[in-house]
Design a protein around this motif. Sequence first.
Motif, PDB file in Angstrom:
ATOM      1  N   ASP A  38       0.864  -1.185   0.000  1.00 43.61           N
ATOM      2  CA  ASP A  38       0.000   0.000   0.000  1.00 43.61           C
ATOM      3  C   ASP A  38       0.897   1.230   0.000  1.00 43.61           C
ATOM      4  O   ASP A  38       2.102   1.131  -0.223  1.00 43.61           O
ATOM      5  CB  ASP A  38      -0.928  -0.028   1.225  1.00 43.61           C
ATOM      6  N   VAL A  39       0.321   2.385   0.316  1.00 40.22           N
ATOM      7  CA  VAL A  39       1.083   3.630   0.306  1.00 40.22           C
ATOM      8  C   VAL A  39       2.140   3.602   1.401  1.00 40.22           C
ATOM      9  O   VAL A  39       1.889   3.128   2.520  1.00 40.22           O
ATOM     10  CB  VAL A  39       0.128   4.834   0.510  1.00 40.22           C
ATOM     11  N   ALA A  40       3.340   4.091   1.088  1.00 38.77           N
ATOM     12  CA  ALA A  40       4.433   4.162   2.050  1.00 38.77           C
ATOM     13  C   ALA A  40       4.436   5.529   2.723  1.00 38.77           C
ATOM     14  O   ALA A  40       4.043   6.541   2.126  1.00 38.77           O
ATOM     15  CB  ALA A  40       5.767   3.907   1.360  1.00 38.77           C
ATOM     16  N   TYR A  41       4.897   5.557   3.978  1.00 41.12           N
ATOM     17  CA  TYR A  41       4.942   6.797   4.742  1.00 41.12           C
ATOM     18  C   TYR A  41       6.254   6.880   5.525  1.00 41.12           C
ATOM     19  O   TYR A  41       6.792   5.863   5.974  1.00 41.12           O
ATOM     20  CB  TYR A  41       3.778   6.877   5.741  1.00 41.12           C
ATOM     21  N   SER A  42       6.744   8.102   5.683  1.00 43.25           N
ATOM     22  CA  SER A  42       7.776   8.464   6.669  1.00 43.25           C
ATOM     23  C   SER A  42       9.032   7.611   6.593  1.00 43.25           C
ATOM     24  O   SER A  42       9.428   6.959   7.564  1.00 43.25           O
ATOM     25  CB  SER A  42       7.186   8.382   8.087  1.00 43.25           C
ATOM     26  N   GLY A  43       9.720   7.607   5.442  1.00 44.59           N
ATOM     27  CA  GLY A  43      11.008   6.930   5.346  1.00 44.59           C
ATOM     28  C   GLY A  43      12.076   7.711   6.092  1.00 44.59           C
ATOM     29  O   GLY A  43      12.453   8.811   5.683  1.00 44.59           O
ATOM     30  N   SER A  44      12.617   7.146   7.202  1.00 42.80           N
ATOM     31  CA  SER A  44      13.540   7.856   8.095  1.00 42.80           C
ATOM     32  C   SER A  44      14.826   7.065   8.286  1.00 42.80           C
ATOM     33  O   SER A  44      14.807   5.834   8.405  1.00 42.80           O
ATOM     34  CB  SER A  44      12.884   8.111   9.457  1.00 42.80           C
ATOM     35  N   HIS A  58       1.699   6.498   9.841  1.00 44.80           N
ATOM     36  CA  HIS A  58       2.190   7.714   9.191  1.00 44.80           C
ATOM     37  C   HIS A  58       3.513   8.198   9.755  1.00 44.80           C
ATOM     38  O   HIS A  58       4.154   9.065   9.143  1.00 44.80           O
ATOM     39  CB  HIS A  58       1.154   8.829   9.318  1.00 44.80           C
ATOM     40  N   VAL A  59       3.935   7.698  10.917  1.00 44.38           N
ATOM     41  CA  VAL A  59       5.170   8.156  11.549  1.00 44.38           C
ATOM     42  C   VAL A  59       5.985   6.944  11.964  1.00 44.38           C
ATOM     43  O   VAL A  59       5.462   6.021  12.597  1.00 44.38           O
ATOM     44  CB  VAL A  59       4.888   9.043  12.781  1.00 44.38           C
TER      45      VAL A  59
END
Length: 531
Positions: free
Chosen positions: A81-87, A126-127
Motif C-alpha cells: 500500500d502507500v508508504a509513509y515516513s522513510g527515516s 504515518h510516523v
Amino acid sequence: MATFKKTVIKNYPRVGALETQESLYWKHFEFPVTVKEFGAITHIEFSPVEPHKFAVTSSSRVQLYNPATNQVDKSLSRFRDVAYSGSFRSDGRLLVAGGGEGIVRLFDMNGRSVLRMFKGHQGPVHVSKFSSDNLHIMSCGDDKSVRCWDIPSEKETCRFTEHTDYVRCGVVSKASKDMWLTGSYDHKVKLFDTRTKKSVLTVEHGHPVESVVMFPAGGIFLSAGSNYIKVWDALAGGRLLTTLSNHHKTITSLCFNGAHNRLLTGSLDRHVKIYDVTSYKLVSNLDYPGPILSMSISPTDNTLVVGMATGLLSIQHRKPDDADEDKKPKKKRPQKLTYRYYDRSRTVYAPKIGDVIVPHEKKEFLEKYDRMLRRFQHSKALDAALQLHVRAKMPKVTISVFQELIRRGVMKNALSGRDEKWVRVMLTFLKRHLGDPNFAATVIDVISMLIDIYGSVISQSDDLTSQFQKLEDAISNELKYHRTLEEVGGMMDTLLAASRPIEINGSNGNALLDIPAPRVNGEHHMEIEQR
C-alpha cells in the motif's frame, strides 16, 4: 550660443520588497531540478552521514537520491500500500518506513532486503522514527496509538493510547531516548516518557496538528496546525511562548537548518518561509509551483528539497562561492593583427614641460527627443518619447519629456493636429499609468489638455469614443479606490483614538478621562467619568 541642457530624467523610488543579507542567502540557490514522482510526496529526509543522500517517500515506494547527480540510487518498493515516513538511523545504515497496511518495515541500506517487519497497528502508520539509542523504533498511526518496538526482538515494548484521533506527526528527543513528542488531529500535542508509560505533558494547539519539531536540547518544541505555528516551553510546563501566522493556508511541514538557528515552514499556499529562531521574525520567503507537503534541508545547508502534492520534487543546490566571480567582466586581451597587439611593449608617451597639449573634446550624445527639443521641434520630440521601446520600458523618460514640454508651455501645440491612431496610443499610455503616484499629477494635466483639444470631435469617431470611455472608467475606479482608502484611514484613526486615554491639562494637574460608549436613556447623551 547658449549650451543646450539635456532633459532631466527623474529617478523615482522603487516599490518592492527590501533585499537583506538573509534573504539573499536563502535565494542563493541554483535553478531547481524538478523530478516527477509517482504520487504526492509525503516525506523527505536527509541521511545524517555524508554524502547526505535523501529519502523521498511517495506512493508505494521510498527512493534514495544522490545529491551529487540528482538521480535515484536505490528504490525500496516492498510495500503493498502507500508508504509513509522513510527515516534514517543516526549512522545512515538503516531506514525505517511505515505503510498503509499498518506494518512498519526496517531496511538495510546496503541492499534492498527487509530486515524486520513490525506488525500490530490497526491502521496506516504515518510516523516511524528511530530512538536516540538506535535500538528502538517509534511508530504512530491512524489507530490513535503510539508504539515502541524493540529492533533485535521485533516485539512491541510500549504502547500509548491517550490520543483520541489520528496521530500524523511525531519526533524523538535527541537529548533523551525516552522522550517522544507527538501531534494528533485531536488538536493536542503530547510529550511521552517511555519510563512512566504515560504522557508527562499535554498542550492544546487549537487545530489539527500536522507537524512537530523539537530543539536538540529538548526544552522547547513547536507545533503546526492550520496556518498557525506555536512555540512551547516544555521546562515551564508547556507555557506558550509565541504564535506565528505568516501562511494563509495549512502548514504541512516544519524543519530546522543544519545549525538549528533557522526554522523552515512549508504550506499548501506554495510558500516556504524562513524564521530566525532567536526572535521568530520572518527573514525570507521562497515560492514553489504547487502545494507543499514535505521538505528538508541537508545538514550542511547546501541542498534544499521540497515535495509537492502534485508529485513534483524540487531539488536546489547552493551556488558555489566562486559563481559570482565568474560573472564579473574580464579584461579583454588584444587580438592579433591589430596595432594594440604589436604596440604592447612600447612605453606610453607622457607629455613633457613645454609640449603643446591639444585637448580632445568628446562629442556630446543626445537622445532623439533631446535633438528635437534643441531644434524646437516639439511635436517630433513628443513622438520620439512615445515610441514603443521608450514608453514600454522607460515610462519615466516619456513622463519627463511631458514635464519639459509643459514647462516650456508648448504641450498643447504638441498635442494638437494628431490623427486618430496617435490619440489612441496616447490614451492607452495615460490610462496605464494613471494609478502610479509618481506619474499621476503629470498624467492628469495631459488628460485635461487632450479633453480640451479633442472634446468637440470625440463623438465623430466610435474608436475615440470607446477609448475616452475606457479612460473615464479608469478614472472612476481610481477615485473609488481613493475614497475607500480615505474611509479605511478614518476608521483606523477612530480605533487608534479610542484605544488610548485622553490626557487633559487642568488647573489641578493632569487628569485622564475615560470616554465610554453612549448610553440611551430616553435621549442620546455621552457621559464623561473622571478618574
